[in-house]
Write a protein that holds these residues in place. Structure first.
Motif, PDB file in Angstrom:
ATOM      1  N   ALA A 190      76.889  24.000  55.554  1.00 50.69           N
ATOM      2  CA  ALA A 190      75.542  24.034  54.990  1.00 50.69           C
ATOM      3  C   ALA A 190      74.498  24.286  56.075  1.00 50.69           C
ATOM      4  O   ALA A 190      73.540  25.055  55.886  1.00 50.69           O
ATOM      5  CB  ALA A 190      75.247  22.729  54.260  1.00 50.69           C
ATOM      6  N   ALA A 191      74.683  23.615  57.225  1.00 52.57           N
ATOM      7  CA  ALA A 191      73.727  23.814  58.321  1.00 52.57           C
ATOM      8  C   ALA A 191      73.767  25.248  58.832  1.00 52.57           C
ATOM      9  O   ALA A 191      72.725  25.871  59.101  1.00 52.57           O
ATOM     10  CB  ALA A 191      74.027  22.836  59.453  1.00 52.57           C
ATOM     11  N   LEU A 192      74.983  25.802  58.964  1.00 51.15           N
ATOM     12  CA  LEU A 192      75.101  27.188  59.432  1.00 51.15           C
ATOM     13  C   LEU A 192      74.564  28.170  58.398  1.00 51.15           C
ATOM     14  O   LEU A 192      73.956  29.183  58.755  1.00 51.15           O
ATOM     15  CB  LEU A 192      76.566  27.512  59.748  1.00 51.15           C
ATOM     16  N   SER A 193      74.768  27.863  57.109  1.00 52.98           N
ATOM     17  CA  SER A 193      74.268  28.760  56.060  1.00 52.98           C
ATOM     18  C   SER A 193      72.759  28.849  56.068  1.00 52.98           C
ATOM     19  O   SER A 193      72.179  29.889  55.735  1.00 52.98           O
ATOM     20  CB  SER A 193      74.760  28.280  54.685  1.00 52.98           C
ATOM     21  N   ALA A 194      72.104  27.749  56.429  1.00 51.74           N
ATOM     22  CA  ALA A 194      70.645  27.784  56.510  1.00 51.74           C
ATOM     23  C   ALA A 194      70.156  28.264  57.875  1.00 51.74           C
ATOM     24  O   ALA A 194      69.152  28.972  57.973  1.00 51.74           O
ATOM     25  CB  ALA A 194      70.081  26.398  56.214  1.00 51.74           C
ATOM     26  N   GLY A 195      70.886  27.877  58.915  1.00 47.71           N
ATOM     27  CA  GLY A 195      70.414  28.191  60.264  1.00 47.71           C
ATOM     28  C   GLY A 195      70.669  29.616  60.708  1.00 47.71           C
ATOM     29  O   GLY A 195      69.820  30.225  61.363  1.00 47.71           O
TER      30      GLY A 195
END
Length: 455
Positions: free
Chosen positions: A160-165
């Motif tokens: 999730a963090a990578l998908s947003a970042g």
């Protein structure tokens, strides 16, 4: 996409290419990070399972009634089975549960073995199981179970963090690439603007060479070298035309004078054919010389010129050359900044052209319209077709009707008018006079001219 790619600017293409490359790198790096984090979390679970299984095996090794004295973690479950497969001890989380697993450790292996299993009484998700057998009699099989839900949760949070970042980072890098490529290409755009501002009448100008040399410096040097060669070639051509016209002027004038004297001596009522052709040849030489001077000196003199006085003077000269009636009742005061010689030549050419084709009358109008001054010359001749009104302003252009007439010019008169109007920042327009042609020359007033020059 591919078909439209060549129409994109270099800056856009570089930005897209860099963004795509960065996106691929970021995606691969994200996948590698996910793999490494998942592998690290799984290795930590495996280490915990091995350590706990060995600790439990040490507790129950050789015991007749094994008991689990050491507490286990909340996410762990332990079962101890005897040789018949019955549960002899278990952790509190699965107490009372039958044997959860039917497999056994490999014979003769003392180190724990690890397996991944599906749903267990601890949950529906996968779990990691460490299996080890005790070494003394009675022999027991120790199963330590650690659910992998914590690993899945941590991995999901990272996804999730990578998908947003990653998209945000990609957008930031794309913006930075756009700005940096724009800054890097700014000297190229400056060279392009400078090259676009250089016209055929202003070839002495050069583009600025960027400091630091490199590819842009070599490009600027190449452009300046090209301009040098063009300026030299065009200057040589202009000097040739001017010299040729100048050298032709004297012998042509002498031939014309001798022919006119011969016509008068022989009492010829009208100019003979040879005399008429000499007149046309003389006019051609004069026009060529005028064009050569315009090309060689594109910046005209700048002084106040009263267009009404200029019109009256040229009309007076025309009345000595023709019997066509010339109406000057619409001549009003108007002043511009320009070269009086060139402006006189342009009006003279218009009047001569009108006299050549007029049936009975020519009208001359001068005045101020808005922030411009206008000179209008109209005749009642055959007019100029709409399709040919731009073409007649080109050099050596004569319409078929003009070629069929003995009084036809050499095709340079209106071209000279167009060049004179252009160097004075004016406009020329040809329209219908119903009947005949109506030619309008428009020039900016002195205040407008001064503003255009930055005065």
């Amino acid at each position: 996409m591919t078909r439209g790619w060549p129409s994109w600017s270099l800056r856009a293409r570089l930005t897209v290419a860099a963004t795509v490359t960065i996106a691929v790198v970021l995606v691969l790096a994200s996948l590698l990070l996910l793999w490494r984090v998942h592998a690290s979390l799984l290795a930590s679970v495996d280490d915990t399972a091995r350590r706990e299984s060995l600790a439990v095996a040490d507790q129950v090794n050789g015991a007749t009634h094994p008991k689990l004295a050491l507490p286990v973690g909340q996410s762990e479950a332990v079962q101890v089975l005897d040789g018949t497969g019955h549960v002899v001890a278990s952790s509190a989380s699965i107490e009372g549960e039958p044997a959860m697993f039917s497999f056994s450790p490999d014979p003769g292996r003392l180190n724990p073995q690890l397996r991944t299993v599906g749903a267990t009484p601890l949950g529906d998700g996968p779990s990691r199981v460490a299996i080890v057998a005790t070494s003394r009699t009675p022999r027991y099989q120790v199963f330590v179970v650690i659910p992998l839900n914590q690993v899945s949760t941590s991995t999901a949070k990272l996804v999730a963090a990578l998908s947003a970042g990653v998209p945000a980072l990609l957008a930031l890098l794309a913006g930075a690439t756009w700005l940096l490529t724009g800054r890097a290409l700014r000297p190229v755009e400056r060279l392009r603007r400078q090259a676009a501002d250089i016209t055929v009448t202003d070839l002495q100008r050069r583009v600025d060479v960027p400091s630091g040399g490199g590819e842009l410096g070599r490009l600027a040097d190449t452009l300046n070298d090209l301009l040098d060669r063009l300026d030299t070639s065009l200057g040589r051509q202009r000097r040739f035309v001017a010299d040729a016209a100048h050298e032709l002027r004297s012998p042509v004038a002498a031939i014309r004078a001798q022919l006119e004297v011969n016509d008068r001596v022989n009492h010829v009522g009208k100019p003979a054919a040879v005399t008429a052709e000499s007149v046309r040849l003389s006019q051609l030489v004069e026009d060529l010389l005028a064009l050569a001077q315009l090309d060689a000196s594109p910046q005209p003199r700048a002084e106040p010129v009263d267009l009404d006085d200029l019109a009256f003077a040229e009309v007076a000269l025309l009345r000595h050359r023709t019997t066509i009636a010339v109406d000057t009742r619409s001549v009003r005061p108007a002043q511009v900044i320009g070269d009086p010689g060139l402006l006189s030549r342009a009006l003279r050419n218009l009047l001569d052209n009108a006299a050549r084709y007029a049936a009975s009358q020519i009208s001359v109008m001068v005045g101020v319209v808005g922030d411009h001054a206008e000179i209008v010359v109209a005749d009642d001749g055959p007019g100029i077709p709409a399709a040919d009104r731009l073409r007649v302003l080109e050099r050596f252009t004569r319409l078929d009707t003009a070629r069929a007439r003995d009084s036809g010019g050499v095709g340079l008169g209106l071209a000279i008018v167009n060049d004179v109007v252009t160097v004075h920042r004016g406009r020329i327009a040809i329209s219908d006079n119903h009947p005949g042609a109506r030619v309008t020359m428009t020039f900016p007033l002195p205040a407008v001219t001064e503003r255009a020059r930055g005065g």
